[in-house]
Write a protein that holds these residues in place. Structure first.
Motif, PDB file in Angstrom:
ATOM      1  N   SER A 773     -34.997  13.632  19.512  1.00 43.35           N
ATOM      2  CA  SER A 773     -34.350  13.378  20.435  1.00 43.35           C
ATOM      3  C   SER A 773     -35.348  13.430  21.883  1.00 43.35           C
ATOM      4  O   SER A 773     -36.233  14.010  21.534  1.00 43.35           O
ATOM      5  CB  SER A 773     -33.524  15.202  21.023  1.00 43.35           C
ATOM      6  N   GLU A 774     -34.595  12.433  22.529  1.00 44.34           N
ATOM      7  CA  GLU A 774     -35.518  12.816  23.451  1.00 44.34           C
ATOM      8  C   GLU A 774     -34.968  13.666  24.871  1.00 44.34           C
ATOM      9  O   GLU A 774     -35.905  14.162  25.935  1.00 44.34           O
ATOM     10  CB  GLU A 774     -35.062  11.284  24.721  1.00 44.34           C
ATOM     11  N   ASN A 799     -38.046  19.047  20.143  1.00 43.04           N
ATOM     12  CA  ASN A 799     -37.509  17.593  19.875  1.00 43.04           C
ATOM     13  C   ASN A 799     -37.528  17.347  18.185  1.00 43.04           C
ATOM     14  O   ASN A 799     -35.998  16.330  18.506  1.00 43.04           O
ATOM     15  CB  ASN A 799     -37.228  16.683  21.204  1.00 43.04           C
ATOM     16  N   ASN A 838     -32.243   9.020  15.344  1.00 34.12           N
ATOM     17  CA  ASN A 838     -33.027   8.912  16.659  1.00 34.12           C
ATOM     18  C   ASN A 838     -32.492   8.821  18.231  1.00 34.12           C
ATOM     19  O   ASN A 838     -31.578   7.761  18.052  1.00 34.12           O
ATOM     20  CB  ASN A 838     -33.810   8.079  16.919  1.00 34.12           C
ATOM     21  N   GLY A 840     -31.623   8.379  22.197  1.00 33.26           N
ATOM     22  CA  GLY A 840     -32.196   8.212  23.719  1.00 33.26           C
ATOM     23  C   GLY A 840     -31.435   8.936  24.519  1.00 33.26           C
ATOM     24  O   GLY A 840     -30.383   9.481  23.721  1.00 33.26           O
ATOM     25  N   GLU A 841     -31.815   8.624  25.311  1.00 29.64           N
ATOM     26  CA  GLU A 841     -30.914   8.956  26.835  1.00 29.64           C
ATOM     27  C   GLU A 841     -29.297   8.382  26.983  1.00 29.64           C
ATOM     28  O   GLU A 841     -28.522   8.976  27.176  1.00 29.64           O
ATOM     29  CB  GLU A 841     -31.413   8.810  27.964  1.00 29.64           C
TER      30      GLU A 841
END
Length: 847
Positions: A773-774, A799, A838, A840-841
């Motif tokens: 996770s970002e 993360n 993965n 991202g935002e």
């Protein structure tokens, strides 16, 4: 800071500065009729003394020897000079003629100057070293000097060192009593006692010499009822005055009207519970909470004082927890008699790398020879000097040095039969307050500054053991329920728990008794405060007799609903979790029956087994460390339900002082022990068959090398638990009460350090894809897709996280931040190709 912020008393008049042989006078002329005798005095017991018609009266509800009213503001410390005490006194029951052994006067030299003034202020009823000299006049008008260290508990006739012939009988009206002590050239002190009739026509004097140490220490008034039958004397006192170079004033010593405070802050709601002394009805309205901003005190809240518990609860929403804020609480008293007590509301230690909890249990105050009732103590003497553990100054100093972020008192803050007198059912509320005030007095310098959780256990509600059975009334404690009336129970809970965050579900149980189980968020921590007694089934209840184990309750459905929600709630920045209970979820002592078998103790949370396992299965879903007390034995263990170690860790802290030391000495050696570990370590089944892996225990039996042995050889102390939000490690340590950081070590075997994730020690059967996770340190929730049941929830450290699961199948994984309500929701299953997911935002959506 100086917690006693202001003290202005009309009851006591200082006629000289506190630095130059101060005089004093107490006359109660401006004091209304009330139970509390004023901030300059301490009554033994609270219910035995009161103010009536502008004088103090001693009116015990039965024949009890040596009732004392100690002076807090002055004592005898000087090695030179002299002292003189005067008081007017008389009988309240002059028509009674059959009372024998009655007498009244002064107690001097209580504690011999070797005791904390608070400990010396409890001296009454029991003779022995430190019990002082009783100087006064008896019912026959004989003036005497009695060595209270040589008496016998429950004596009816005084055995004086010196005694005059009968003169002004107390039944004839007011007696003016004086006592002087003057140092002689040989180093001894001459004591002279004189009693005069009010008109001065009759008088009697007696004198004697004592070693210097016998006049050092506390001063008190004494009322000894006397009598071998229902007739006994009651006394009044007025115009108590003292002067002389041997006296020393202490302007910082007082008790009440604000006795102390406890507070918590959780989710920006401040709750302060101020404990007041018993005040008359006209002074129960308008207690004030003030905070200091820009150098000025500002009133932010007012509240009324409860007329039974004498507590004042302040609740302030939208509290700014980003800074330290001085505060004070003022009772609704006349300006001339005003006193405020306060401290500092600490800033939220949210960013602190290491969060420390100090945990306590079992607040015994005195050795048995002092605390035992008449039927146990006749003819025996206890040393007040060696046997007074109150006010636990060594322990308080140790805690101050370790500077914890939270205090947790897990129960038995009060012992109904030993702190320091037998339970008084005829005056239960005042008897409880008398003993509760000892806890307040001892720990108030800590609780006023450090957020505090205190929860009552069995002795706090005046029961030897306690199974709440949902609040029902009980004639016998083993039937399940409360033996004392519901109003008494509610009073106890108000004093100890009103500062806790609002209860999860405030619906009362039977008899209208409230509940206090709740969550507390402070710093990086989320705590579950659990009532592990209130709903529990009694061992002799009809439910047990039915033989239907499904009817046996430990925490109950309401609390399990709370726990199941709490383990999944990581809002308000919570990074780690711990539960706070009266005792722990196993029987970690091996008390033996006469046949050598191990007793099955239903007072522990090892029983009922199904309820214990249900609680552990829930708690482990939040990777919860378990903190408790009660068992009179310090332990650290890893708990299991289906397999050893598949659940959380526990620390049971040692008693503050221990009457009933227990041991962990199992019959069989532990399995899977590491090389060099003792036989008590390793994997065991407790007496109920529960799986426990033992890692540390403080068994009694060794000499500590510290005095008094009766205290320290019974392995008393406290626990310190440190949660590191950077490493996510937890360090548990049980400390002797004589040791602190830099001055000693924890008990052997501690500290024990474990990882946060070891609190769900179950071995996965499969893994879901790794998640990257970002967002740093997001919360991860793993939910079984078919049932919708939470498998576990955790704020990860970093993360990256690879979720393990305990059954093949499909799962919903939620990754995000509950405070912003932004979540990524994933549908995954076992057996799929294990690729990293993965996030991202753009993968996080508002809930």
């Amino acid at each position: 800071m100086n917690h006693l912020i202001t003290t202005i008393s009309a009851v006591i008049a200082l006629t000289a500065s506190s630095t130059a042989s101060p005089d004093f006078k107490l006359d109660w002329d401006q004091t209304p009729d009330q139970q509390w005798t004023g901030p300059s005095t301490w009554a033994n017991r609270l219910q035995d003394w009161n103010v009536h018609q502008n004088r103090v009266e001693c009116t015990p509800n039965r024949n009890l020897p040596m009732r004392t009213l100690h002076l807090l503001s002055h004592d005898v410390e000087a090695a030179n000079g002299s002292i003189e005490l005067n008081v007017d006194l008389g009988r309240l029951d002059q028509e009674t003629t059959q009372a024998t052994g009655g007498a009244a006067g002064f107690l001097i030299g209580a504690g011999r100057g070797k005791m904390d003034y608070r400990a010396a202020s409890i001296v009454h009823q029991v003779p022995g070293p430190g019990a002082g000299l009783f100087t006064g006049v008896d019912l026959q008008g004989r003036v005497f000097i009695h060595d209270n260290e040589l008496g016998v508990y429950g004596y009816d006739d005084l055995k004086p060192l010196a005694q005059s012939k009968a003169q002004p009988k107390l039944s004839s009206g007011t007696v003016k009593l004086s006592c002087s002590a003057t140092k002689q050239s040989n180093g001894t002190w001459k004591i002279e006692v004189t009693a005069k009739s009010a008109d001065g026509k009759q008088s009697s004097t007696v004198s004697g010499e004592v070693p210097e140490e016998r006049i050092l220490g506390n001063l008190a008034l004494v009322a000894n009822p006397g009598g071998k039958n229902k007739d006994y004397a009651r006394f009044w006192f007025d115009n108590w005055a003292g002067k002389g170079e041997g006296l020393k004033a202490h302007t910082d010593r007082s008790f009440g009207p604000v006795a102390g405070t406890q507070y918590t802050v959780s989710r920006r709601i401040l709750k302060i519970n101020a404990q007041m002394v018993p005040l008359p009805a006209k002074r129960l309205k308008g207690a004030i909470l003030e905070v200091k901003k820009d150098g000025k005190w500002q009133k932010i809240a007012t509240t009324d004082i409860d007329p039974v518990s004498f507590t004042a609860l302040f609740r302030v929403e939208n509290w700014d927890d980003t800074q330290d804020v001085p505060y004070r609480v003022t009772a609704p008293m006349p300006a001339s008699d005003e006193q405020a007590w306060g401290g500092t509301i600490r800033r939220n230690p949210r960013e602190k790398e290491e969060f420390a909890v100090a945990a306590f249990t079992g607040n015994h105050n005195f050795c048995k020879q002092i605390a035992a009732g008449p039927r146990h103590n006749k003819g025996r003497k206890g040393s007040w000097i060696e046997g007074s553990w109150f006010p636990h100054a060594d322990l308080v100093d140790s805690i101050s040095a370790q500077n914890p972020d939270l205090l947790f008192f897990s129960g038995d803050q009060v012992y109904e039969a030993a702190s320091p007198s037998f339970p008084d059912r005829a005056a239960a509320e005042l008897d409880y307050l008398y003993k509760w005030y000892l806890y307040v007095w001892a720990f108030r310098d800590l609780t006023c500054d450090i957020p505090t959780v205190s929860i009552p256990d069995d002795h706090d509600v005046f029961q030897g053991n306690f199974w709440g059975q949902g609040g029902r009334a009980a004639k016998r404690q083993n039937d399940g329920g409360y033996v004392y009336p519901a109003e008494f129970v509610k009073m106890v809970e108000r004093t100890q728990t009103d500062n806790l965050p609002d209860p999860y579900d405030p619906t009362p149980v039977e008899q209208g008794i409230g509940v206090y189980y709740t969550g507390l968020n402070w710093g990086p921590m989320s705590f579950a405060i659990i009532e592990d007694r209130k709903f529990k089934t009694g061992p002799d209840s009809d439910e047990v007799k039915s033989g239907d184990k499904s009817k046996l309750v430990l925490l109950g459905g309401r609390q399990m609903k709370f726990l199941n929600e709490w383990v999944g709630d990581w809002s308000d920045g919570a990074a780690m979790k711990a539960s706070l209970t009266a005792t722990i979820f196993a029987q970690l002592h091996t008390w033996r029956n006469k046949d050598g078998s191990i007793e099955q103790d239903k007072d522990t949370n090892g029983w009922p087994v199904a309820g214990r396992n249900e609680a552990l299965r829930s708690l482990r879903k939040g990777y919860t460390l378990m903190i408790g007390g009660d068992q009179h034995l310090a332990t650290t263990a890893h708990h299991g339900v289906d397999e050893f170690g598949d659940s959380g860790w526990s620390i049971c802290v040692p008693s503050i002082a221990n009457y009933f030391p227990r041991s962990w000495k199992p019959i069989k050696a532990g399995m899977n022990r590491k090389p060099g570990q003792p036989e008590w370590a390793g994997d065991h089944h407790d007496s109920w068959g529960n799986k426990v892996s033992m890692y540390a225990v403080a068994n009694p039996g060794k000499e500590s090398g510290h005095k008094p042995e009766l205290l320290h050889d019974r392995v008393p102390g406290y626990g310190i638990i440190r949660f590191n939000q950077k490493t996510r490690n937890i360090e548990m340590a049980n400390w002797p009460r004589y040791a602190t950081v830099g001055k000693g070590e924890p008990y052997e075997g501690w500290p024990v350090t474990v990882s946060q994730q070891s609190n769900y020690g179950r071995n996965p059967v499969a893994y879901l894809p790794e998640i990257f996770s970002e967002k740093t340190n997001p919360v991860v929730k793993v939910i079984e897709k078919k049932s919708g049941e939470l498998v576990y929830a955790l704020r990860i450290n970093g993360n990256k996280f690879t979720p393990g699961v305990f059954a093949e199948g499909e799962y919903t994984v939620k990754v995000g931040e509950p405070d912003t309500k932004e979540w990524a929701v994933l549908s995954v299953k076992t057996g799929a190709k294990q690729e990293t997911i993965n996030l991202g935002e753009n993968d996080f959506d508002a809930e």
